[in-house]
Write a protein that holds these residues in place. Structure first.
Motif, mmCIF file in Angstrom:
data_model
loop_
_atom_site.group_PDB
_atom_site.id
_atom_site.type_symbol
_atom_site.label_atom_id
_atom_site.label_comp_id
_atom_site.label_asym_id
_atom_site.label_seq_id
_atom_site.Cartn_x
_atom_site.Cartn_y
_atom_site.Cartn_z
ATOM 1 N N ALA A 346 0.997 -1.182 -0.110
ATOM 2 C CA ALA A 346 0.083 0.111 0.142
ATOM 3 C C ALA A 346 0.885 1.369 0.052
ATOM 4 O O ALA A 346 0.613 2.111 -0.567
ATOM 5 C CB ALA A 346 -0.859 -0.001 1.231
ATOM 6 N N LYS A 347 1.933 1.048 0.662
ATOM 7 C CA LYS A 347 2.858 2.560 0.933
ATOM 8 C C LYS A 347 3.290 2.759 -0.694
ATOM 9 O O LYS A 347 3.882 3.639 -1.043
ATOM 10 C CB LYS A 347 3.957 2.116 1.806
ATOM 11 N N GLY A 349 1.742 2.117 -3.194
ATOM 12 C CA GLY A 349 0.460 2.489 -4.040
ATOM 13 C C GLY A 349 0.085 1.369 -4.861
ATOM 14 O O GLY A 349 -0.737 1.520 -5.740
ATOM 15 N N LYS A 353 -5.092 1.743 -0.382
ATOM 16 C CA LYS A 353 -4.482 2.765 0.560
ATOM 17 C C LYS A 353 -4.590 2.471 2.015
ATOM 18 O O LYS A 353 -3.578 2.991 2.699
ATOM 19 C CB LYS A 353 -5.305 4.154 -0.018
ATOM 20 N N GLN A 354 -5.697 2.347 2.544
ATOM 21 C CA GLN A 354 -6.083 2.038 4.021
ATOM 22 C C GLN A 354 -5.041 0.927 4.789
ATOM 23 O O GLN A 354 -4.695 0.998 5.876
ATOM 24 C CB GLN A 354 -7.561 1.610 4.298
ATOM 25 N N LYS A 472 -2.860 4.399 -9.241
ATOM 26 C CA LYS A 472 -1.914 5.240 -8.556
ATOM 27 C C LYS A 472 -1.646 6.423 -9.434
ATOM 28 O O LYS A 472 -1.585 7.573 -8.800
ATOM 29 C CB LYS A 472 -0.770 4.298 -8.450
#
Length: 473
Positions: A346-347, A349, A353-354, A472
Motif C-alpha cells: 500500500a505504501k 501504491g 490505501k488504508q 495510482k
C-alpha cells in the motif's frame, strides 16, 4: 487518528520472540498427517525419511540464504522488499498478490480448517458433518464456522498491538514444542518395539508405491519416471509442513536489532523444527508397522502412534489437543505477519490505501481485517485442501526468484552493508535454486491439477499490477 509512518512500528520483538514466530508458523498439522502420503508414495522407510530430511535441508539452506537479505533490508514487508530491491516493483507485486490471493490466506484457511476438524473430533456437534445449511452441492458446516471464528478472534487480538500477538505466539509455540518433544520421547521409551523397528528397516531402500485394493495391500515397483512423480507428491507435503519460516521477515520493523536477529531466528527456528520433524518420523517407525503409517485412518499418523503409546481413548484425545494448540499458534504467527506485506504494498501504491496505515496500537489494522475477510471466504469455499496443494507451487517459485536475487544484488549493489552473508555462497544458494526449481517443474508435470491453477494465480497478478499502476496515477 491513524499513524502511517513506517517508523511508527515499535521494535518490541526479541530474538526469542522472532524464533517462536519462525517455529510456530512452521508447525501446524502436517507433521501429524503428511507421513502417510509420503509412505504410500515412496513405499519404504528409508525413502520416507529421505523426503523429510531433504525438506529440512532445503528449508535450512533457504533460511540461511534469506539471512543476507534480511540484514540488507530490515524493513516491514520482508520478502516483498527483497524482490522490489533486487528486481523491480512488478516482481514484488506478483509476490504480494500471490501471498494475498492464495499463499498466506490459503494457508491460514487450511490451518484453520485443521484446527476446526480436531475441535470437532473432541466435540462432534462442532464437526464437519454437522451442516448449518445446504444449497445443492454447496454447504456450510459448523466446522467451517469454527474455523472462521478462530481466524476472526486471532485477527482481533492482533489488531490490539503486536504485544498481544507476541504473547500468544510464545506461549503456544513453547507448548507445542514441549508437547511434540514429549510425544517423541514417550514414543521411543514406551511405545517403541524392536521387532517393528527392525521390520520397518529390513527393506529400507526398496522403491515401491503402496495402495489398497479390496482390503489387500498392493505393492507396485517404481519406474524412473514414476519415482520422480513420487518425489513430487512427497515433497509437496513435507515442504508445506516446513513452510512459512519466511513470515518473520515480514515483521522486520517490529524486531529488535533486525539486521542480526532475523537471520539468527531463521536459522534457529528452522533448525529446531527440522530436528523435531525428523525425530517424530523416527518415532513413528519405532511405534507403527510401515503399512499402518501408510494407511493410517484419514492419514492421521499422529493419532495412530499416540493410540499405540497411550491407549486408544487417551492417545486420540492427546493428539487432538496437540493439533488444536499447534494450529491455533501457527495461525497466530501467519495472521500477525501477513498484513505487513500489504502495508508495504500500500505504501508503494499497489494495494488498498488504508492497508498502508497503522492504527492507534501501531499495527496495520485494515490489512489484518482484509486478510481475515478473504481467508473466511476461502474457509467458506470448502476448497481448502485444493488451496493447500496450490500454495506450495507458488511458494517454490518465489523462493527461487528471491534467492536468485542474492546473486543479482551481489553484482548490482555490492556496497550495501551486509551484517550477515549467505552461508555457503554461491554453492548452497545455487543448489537450493536447482532443487526447488526441479520440484516446481515436477509439480507441473505430475500434479498439474494443483500446480497449473497455482501458476494461474501468479499470472493473474500481471493485469492487476497494471490496473494498480493506472489507479495510482
Amino acid at each position: 487518528m491513524s499513524i502511517n509512518q513506517e517508523n511508527s512500528f515499535k521494535p518490541s520483538l526479541s530474538l526469542v520472540d522472532a524464533t517462536m514466530i519462525v517455529a510456530g508458523s512452521m508447525i501446524g498439522s502436517g507433521i501429524f498427517i503428511v507421513s502417510a502420503e509420503v509412505a504410500r508414495s515412496m513405499g519404504s522407510s528409508g525413502w520416507m525419511m529421505a523426503m523429510w530430511v531433504l525438506a529440512g535441508v532445503v528449508t535450512l539452506i533457504a533460511a540461511l540464504s534469506y539471512g543476507e537479505l534480511s540484514g540488507m533490508f530490515p524493513k516491514a514487508g520482508g520478502q516483498y522488499v527483497y524482490l522490489r530491491e533486487a528486481y523491480n516493483p512488478f516482481i514484488a507485486f506478483l509476490f504480494g498478490w500471490t501471498q494475498f490471493g492464495v499463499i498466506q490466506t490459503g494457508t491460514i484457511a487450511a490451518v484453520a480448517m485443521a484446527f476446526a476438524k480436531y475441535v470437532g473430533y473432541l466435540a462432534p456437534e462442532l464437526g464437519e458433518k454437522n451442516y448449518l445449511f445446504e444449497i445443492g452441492s454447496f454447504h456450510v458446516s459448523v466446522a467451517q464456522l469454527v474455523a472462521m471464528l478462530s481466524v476472526i478472534l486471532l485477527t482481533f487480538i492482533n489488531t490490539k498491538g503486536v504485544k498481544n500477538g507476541k504473547i500468544i505466539q510464545t506461549v503456544f509455540t513453547f507448548t507445542k514444542l514441549f508437547s511434540l518433544f514429549g510425544l517423541i520421547i514417550f514414543g521411543l521409551i514406551i511405545g517403541a518395539k524392536a521387532e517393528i523397528w527392525n521390520a520397518n528397516w529390513a527393506n529400507a531402500w526398496e522403491l515401491n508405491s503402496l495402495s489398497m485394493a479390496d482390503g489387500q495391500l498392493v505393492t507396485t515397483g517404481l519406474t524412473t519416471m514414476a519415482f520422480f512423480g513420487a518425489v513430487a507428491v512427497s515433497m509437496k507435503g513435507t515442504l508445506f509442513s516446513s513452510d512459512a519460516w519466511n513470515n518473520v521477515t515480514f515483521i522486520a520493523g517490529e524486531i529488535k536489532n533486525p539486521q542480526k536477529n532475523i537471520g539468527r531466528a531463521l536459522f534457529l527456528g528452522t533448525f529446531i523444527v527440522t530436528i523435531i520433524y525428523v525425530a517424530a518420523n523416527f518415532m513413528y517407525l519405532a511405534v507403527l508397522p510401515f503399512n499402518e503409517i501408510a494407511f493410517a485412518p484419514s492419514d492421521r499418523v499422529g493419532v495412530a502412534a499416540a493410540e499405540r503409546i497411550f491407549g486408544a481413548g487417551v492417545g486420540a484425545a492427546t493428539i487432538a489437543v496437540m493439533i488444536i494448540i499447534s494450529t491455533f499458534g501457527c495461525n497466530n504467527g501467519l495472521i500477525l505477519s501477513g498484513a505487513r506485506i500489504y502495508y508495504t504494498m500500500a505504501k508503494d501504491g499497489l494495494f488498498f490505501k488504508q492497508a498502508g496505515e497503522l492504527n492507534k496500537d501501531d499495527v496495520p489494522g485494515f490489512g489484518l481485517w482484509i486478510q481475515c475477510a478473504w481467508t473466511c471466504v476461502l474457509c467458506l469455499s470448502g476448497k481448502y485442501n485444493d488451496l493447500l496443494a496450490m500454495v506450495i507451487f507458488g511458494v517454490l517459485v518465489f523462493y527461487v526468484i528471491t534467492i536468485l536475487g542474492i546473486f543479482i544484488l551481489r553484482k548490482t549493489r555490492p556496497d550495501i552493508p551486509r551484517s550477515y552473508k549467505a552461508f555457503g555462497y554461491p554453492v548452497l544458494p545455487a543448489l537450493y535454486i536447482l532443487v526447488a526449481l526441479s520440484l516446481a517443474i515436477l509439480l507441473l508435470i505430475y500434479e498439474p491439477n494443483y500446480a497449473i491453477p497455482g501458476l494461474g494465480i501468479i499470472l493473474l497478478g500481471i493485469p492487476l499490477y497494471f490496473i494498480a499502476q493506472r489507479s495510482k496515477k
